[in-house]
Design a protein around this motif. Structure first.
Motif, PDB file in Angstrom:
ATOM      1  N   PHE A   2      47.502 -35.554 -16.895  1.00  0.00           N
ATOM      2  CA  PHE A   2      46.138 -35.487 -17.449  1.00  0.00           C
ATOM      3  C   PHE A   2      45.611 -36.854 -17.851  1.00  0.00           C
ATOM      4  N   ILE A   3      46.512 -37.737 -18.259  1.00  0.00           N
ATOM      5  CA  ILE A   3      46.069 -39.097 -18.606  1.00  0.00           C
ATOM      6  C   ILE A   3      45.671 -39.823 -17.333  1.00  0.00           C
ATOM      7  N   GLY A   4      46.478 -39.659 -16.309  1.00  0.00           N
ATOM      8  CA  GLY A   4      46.216 -40.299 -15.021  1.00  0.00           C
ATOM      9  C   GLY A   4      44.913 -39.844 -14.402  1.00  0.00           C
ATOM     10  N   ARG A   5      44.578 -38.581 -14.603  1.00  0.00           N
ATOM     11  CA  ARG A   5      43.316 -38.039 -14.059  1.00  0.00           C
ATOM     12  C   ARG A   5      42.133 -38.343 -14.969  1.00  0.00           C
ATOM     13  N   GLU A   6      42.384 -39.078 -16.047  1.00  0.00           N
ATOM     14  CA  GLU A   6      41.365 -39.472 -17.037  1.00  0.00           C
ATOM     15  C   GLU A   6      40.722 -38.257 -17.685  1.00  0.00           C
ATOM     16  N   GLU A   7      41.544 -37.224 -17.900  1.00  0.00           N
ATOM     17  CA  GLU A   7      41.071 -36.029 -18.610  1.00  0.00           C
ATOM     18  C   GLU A   7      41.320 -36.151 -20.114  1.00  0.00           C
ATOM     19  N   GLY A   8      42.205 -37.051 -20.493  1.00  0.00           N
ATOM     20  CA  GLY A   8      42.516 -37.187 -21.908  1.00  0.00           C
ATOM     21  C   GLY A   8      43.242 -38.486 -22.205  1.00  0.00           C
ATOM     22  N   GLY A  20      48.797 -48.847 -22.691  1.00  0.00           N
ATOM     23  CA  GLY A  20      49.380 -48.767 -21.353  1.00  0.00           C
ATOM     24  C   GLY A  20      48.683 -47.685 -20.557  1.00  0.00           C
ATOM     25  N   THR A  21      48.945 -47.669 -19.260  1.00  0.00           N
ATOM     26  CA  THR A  21      48.427 -46.592 -18.426  1.00  0.00           C
ATOM     27  C   THR A  21      49.523 -45.543 -18.256  1.00  0.00           C
TER      28      THR A  21
END
Ligand code: MG
Length: 169
Positions: A146-152, A139-140
């Protein structure tokens, strides 16, 4: 003989960086970024290992596969699917069988749908079981944090084990 059920949960997070392979559930996924870590940083395998160790009260992944000290060098760049095989081997030797594994990976991209089947197959093979007992979902994080910013990337796993006899250990 008494059958005991044991449940375990595991959560792991790894940072996304450029110049690293992106390995999830033992499957290399084409991506411009990959996961940073001492091992191959397979966040899904790590969550599964922690869930298994938690179910049997055997500590955590850092205890079994240290990333510092004299033992740490052994696991530098390690194949996490192989780490999962080793962890499961110890647990299975204690008389446990896997009833099922359910895991979720949270990330914004790439879409994991094309790779889910291969991940289930790889995890099932490492656990000596069939794909039907292994679930991997993705899922997104709705672009939040941080997941949303594609940092992790975050992975979470739950396992249910059964033990031939409950000796409380
Ligand atoms: Mg980890």
């Amino acid at each position: 003989m008494l059958k005991a059920l044991r449940i375990g949960q595991g959560i792991d997070v790894h940072r996304l960086v450029s110049g690293r392979p992106f390995i999830l559930g033992g499957v290399t996924i084409p991506s411009s970024t990959g996961l940073l870590g001492h091992s191959d940083a397979d966040v899904l395998c790590h969550a599964v290992i922690d869930a298994l160790l938690g179910a049997v009260g055997a500590g955590d992944i850092g205890g079994m596969f240290p990333d510092v000290g004299p033992e740490g060098e052994r696991w530098r760049g390690a194949d996490s699917l192989q780490m999962l095989r080793l962890a499961w081997g110890d647990i299975a030797a204690r008389g446990f069988t896997l009833i099922n594994l359910d895991a979720t990976v949270l990330l914004e991209q790439p879409k994991l749908k094309p790779y889910i089947s291969a991940m289930r197959k790889a995890l099932a093979s490492a656990l000596g079981t069939e794909m039907g007992r292994v679930s991997v979902k993705a899922g997104t994080n709705e672009r939040l944090g941080f997941i949303g910013r594609e940092e992790g990337v975050l992975a979470s796993a739950v396992v249910l084990l059964s033990q031939a006899a409950d000796d409380g250990t």
